[in-house]
Enzyme design. Sequence first.
Site, PDB file in Angstrom:
ATOM      1  N   GLU A  69      24.960 -37.537 -34.143  1.00  0.00           N
ATOM      2  CA  GLU A  69      24.700 -38.720 -33.331  1.00  0.00           C
ATOM      3  C   GLU A  69      24.724 -39.967 -34.219  1.00  0.00           C
ATOM      4  O   GLU A  69      23.705 -40.308 -34.840  1.00  0.00           O
ATOM      5  CB  GLU A  69      23.333 -38.613 -32.655  1.00  0.00           C
ATOM      6  CG  GLU A  69      23.176 -37.413 -31.759  1.00  0.00           C
ATOM      7  CD  GLU A  69      22.105 -37.626 -30.692  1.00  0.00           C
ATOM      8  OE1 GLU A  69      22.410 -37.397 -29.520  1.00  0.00           O
ATOM      9  OE2 GLU A  69      20.983 -38.045 -31.027  1.00  0.00           O
ATOM     10  N   SER A 103      26.067 -42.435 -26.357  1.00  0.00           N
ATOM     11  CA  SER A 103      26.771 -43.109 -25.256  1.00  0.00           C
ATOM     12  C   SER A 103      27.794 -42.225 -24.539  1.00  0.00           C
ATOM     13  O   SER A 103      28.831 -42.700 -24.095  1.00  0.00           O
ATOM     14  CB  SER A 103      27.431 -44.408 -25.746  1.00  0.00           C
ATOM     15  OG  SER A 103      26.430 -45.333 -26.160  1.00  0.00           O
ATOM     16  N   GLY A 128      22.710 -45.236 -27.211  1.00  0.00           N
ATOM     17  CA  GLY A 128      22.176 -46.205 -26.256  1.00  0.00           C
ATOM     18  C   GLY A 128      22.858 -47.559 -26.305  1.00  0.00           C
ATOM     19  O   GLY A 128      22.342 -48.536 -25.764  1.00  0.00           O
ATOM     20  N   GLU A 176      15.702 -41.428 -33.624  1.00  0.00           N
ATOM     21  CA  GLU A 176      14.576 -42.274 -33.179  1.00  0.00           C
ATOM     22  C   GLU A 176      13.275 -41.825 -33.840  1.00  0.00           C
ATOM     23  O   GLU A 176      12.397 -42.635 -34.117  1.00  0.00           O
ATOM     24  CB  GLU A 176      14.489 -42.241 -31.644  1.00  0.00           C
ATOM     25  CG  GLU A 176      15.618 -43.063 -31.030  1.00  0.00           C
ATOM     26  CD  GLU A 176      16.092 -42.577 -29.669  1.00  0.00           C
ATOM     27  OE1 GLU A 176      15.395 -41.778 -29.021  1.00  0.00           O
ATOM     28  OE2 GLU A 176      17.196 -42.997 -29.244  1.00  0.00           O
ATOM     29  N   HIS A 227      15.615 -36.195 -34.521  1.00  0.00           N
ATOM     30  CA  HIS A 227      16.368 -37.238 -33.808  1.00  0.00           C
ATOM     31  C   HIS A 227      16.235 -38.555 -34.571  1.00  0.00           C
ATOM     32  O   HIS A 227      15.176 -38.852 -35.125  1.00  0.00           O
ATOM     33  CB  HIS A 227      15.848 -37.378 -32.375  1.00  0.00           C
ATOM     34  CG  HIS A 227      16.756 -38.200 -31.520  1.00  0.00           C
ATOM     35  ND1 HIS A 227      16.761 -39.572 -31.570  1.00  0.00           N
ATOM     36  CD2 HIS A 227      17.708 -37.843 -30.623  1.00  0.00           C
ATOM     37  CE1 HIS A 227      17.692 -40.022 -30.732  1.00  0.00           C
ATOM     38  NE2 HIS A 227      18.273 -38.996 -30.144  1.00  0.00           N
ATOM     39  N   ASN A 282      18.765 -35.068 -23.260  1.00  0.00           N
ATOM     40  CA  ASN A 282      17.548 -35.525 -23.922  1.00  0.00           C
ATOM     41  C   ASN A 282      16.983 -36.669 -23.079  1.00  0.00           C
ATOM     42  O   ASN A 282      17.509 -37.773 -23.107  1.00  0.00           O
ATOM     43  CB  ASN A 282      17.898 -35.991 -25.343  1.00  0.00           C
ATOM     44  CG  ASN A 282      16.726 -36.641 -26.054  1.00  0.00           C
ATOM     45  OD1 ASN A 282      15.587 -36.605 -25.576  1.00  0.00           O
ATOM     46  ND2 ASN A 282      16.995 -37.240 -27.208  1.00  0.00           N
ATOM     47  N   TRP A 283      15.934 -36.358 -22.343  1.00  0.00           N
ATOM     48  CA  TRP A 283      15.390 -37.366 -21.424  1.00  0.00           C
ATOM     49  C   TRP A 283      14.602 -38.448 -22.170  1.00  0.00           C
ATOM     50  O   TRP A 283      14.197 -39.441 -21.575  1.00  0.00           O
ATOM     51  CB  TRP A 283      14.497 -36.698 -20.370  1.00  0.00           C
ATOM     52  CG  TRP A 283      15.229 -35.783 -19.430  1.00  0.00           C
ATOM     53  CD1 TRP A 283      16.543 -35.414 -19.483  1.00  0.00           C
ATOM     54  CD2 TRP A 283      14.681 -35.119 -18.276  1.00  0.00           C
ATOM     55  NE1 TRP A 283      16.845 -34.567 -18.446  1.00  0.00           N
ATOM     56  CE2 TRP A 283      15.723 -34.358 -17.684  1.00  0.00           C
ATOM     57  CE3 TRP A 283      13.412 -35.078 -17.691  1.00  0.00           C
ATOM     58  CZ2 TRP A 283      15.537 -33.586 -16.541  1.00  0.00           C
ATOM     59  CZ3 TRP A 283      13.219 -34.304 -16.553  1.00  0.00           C
ATOM     60  CH2 TRP A 283      14.268 -33.571 -15.983  1.00  0.00           C
ATOM     61  N   LYS A 284      14.343 -38.216 -23.441  1.00  0.00           N
ATOM     62  CA  LYS A 284      13.558 -39.160 -24.264  1.00  0.00           C
ATOM     63  C   LYS A 284      12.228 -39.475 -23.569  1.00  0.00           C
ATOM     64  O   LYS A 284      11.708 -38.627 -22.853  1.00  0.00           O
ATOM     65  CB  LYS A 284      14.393 -40.411 -24.575  1.00  0.00           C
ATOM     66  CG  LYS A 284      15.747 -40.057 -25.197  1.00  0.00           C
ATOM     67  CD  LYS A 284      16.462 -41.227 -25.818  1.00  0.00           C
ATOM     68  CE  LYS A 284      17.782 -40.748 -26.416  1.00  0.00           C
ATOM     69  NZ  LYS A 284      18.538 -41.807 -27.085  1.00  0.00           N
ATOM     70  N   GLY A 337      21.755 -38.772 -23.694  1.00  0.00           N
ATOM     71  CA  GLY A 337      20.516 -39.505 -23.415  1.00  0.00           C
ATOM     72  C   GLY A 337      20.555 -40.097 -22.019  1.00  0.00           C
ATOM     73  O   GLY A 337      20.331 -39.412 -21.019  1.00  0.00           O
ATOM     74  N   GLY A 338      20.882 -41.374 -21.939  1.00  0.00           N
ATOM     75  CA  GLY A 338      20.853 -42.116 -20.676  1.00  0.00           C
ATOM     76  C   GLY A 338      21.487 -41.396 -19.489  1.00  0.00           C
ATOM     77  O   GLY A 338      20.892 -41.333 -18.409  1.00  0.00           O
TER      78      GLY A 338
HETATM   79  P1  13P Z   1      22.554 -42.079 -25.248  1.00  0.00           P
HETATM   80  O1  13P Z   1      23.378 -41.022 -24.558  1.00  0.00           O
HETATM   81  O2  13P Z   1      21.627 -42.791 -24.314  1.00  0.00           O
HETATM   82  O3  13P Z   1      23.379 -42.982 -26.092  1.00  0.00           O
HETATM   83  O4  13P Z   1      21.566 -41.291 -26.256  1.00  0.00           O
HETATM   84  C1  13P Z   1      22.093 -40.337 -27.100  1.00  0.00           C
HETATM   85  C2  13P Z   1      20.973 -39.595 -27.725  1.00  0.00           C
HETATM   86  O5  13P Z   1      20.249 -40.140 -28.541  1.00  0.00           O
HETATM   87  C3  13P Z   1      20.749 -38.202 -27.321  1.00  0.00           C
HETATM   88  O6  13P Z   1      19.828 -37.575 -28.141  1.00  0.00           O
END
Ligand code: 13P
Length: 253
Positions: A164, A210, A170, A96, A94, A9-11, A231-232
């Site tokens: 999640e 994470s 994050g 977020e 998600h 997920n590149w956000k 994510g990251g």
């Molecule tokens: P991180 O891997 O950056 O913690 O993010 C997880 C995430 O929200 C994937 O959708």
Amino acid sequence: MRIPIIAGNWKMNTTLAEAIKLVSEMRDELDAIANVDKVICPPFISLAAVGELIKGSSISLGAQNLYFEEKGAYTGEISPLMLAELGEFVIVGHSERRQYFNETGDIVNKKIRAALKVGLKPILCIGEKPAENEAGRTKVVLAEQLSLSLADIDLAGSLIIAYEPIWAIGTGRAASGKEANETIEFIRQNISQLYNKEIAQRVRILYGGSVNATNANEFIQQPEIDGALIGGASLKPEQFLSITRQASEISRL
Ligand code: 13P
């Protein structure tokens, strides 16, 4: 036997040029990794270009969100029909989006319905807030999120769930593999109650929060965990490739 999924997920990261560069850097190596489904979810505006670059490869494309109406006067929104032309997966609900864009269980439900209707495979995200976790309310919260998100939805289509925990996203503070496995086992039991045992055994449930190349193995090797939503680390080719290779190794066993 559930095939693991490693999804990135590149956000809200990467311009179009950066997205093209990122996918070009990992395409061939990612394509060569077997026994695992590989999904990348770039921002909307890069979907078409990234889709062209991975055409004919074993990498799948996903979006990060969708609107539940198919067309009309909804300025700025992206419809399931538009996405179905480009990709196979779509992340829904998600944390977020729930937190910053006020997405409720009802909205998430409508989005899943809309995605399934056009043949998109939803990746439904659920997870508890830090305070809910500390208060021992994780299971109650997850059960509620599942029942609201999936209310009156026939799961003939393909659903993927990503657990999640919000406190792990994050933050660099991942859950432990054992802890995530237990919670995901609970989610599967819940799916079994909402649907049936067969569906529960078929649904792939990922862990997210994470995950990186160093800790990925701890999650992927757990019996109930069918991969990861990243994510990251999905923005770093060497990390994403390493995680995907680890999933492939475990899946081969
Ligand atoms: P991180 O891997 O950056 O913690 O993010 C997880 C995430 O929200 C994937 O959708």
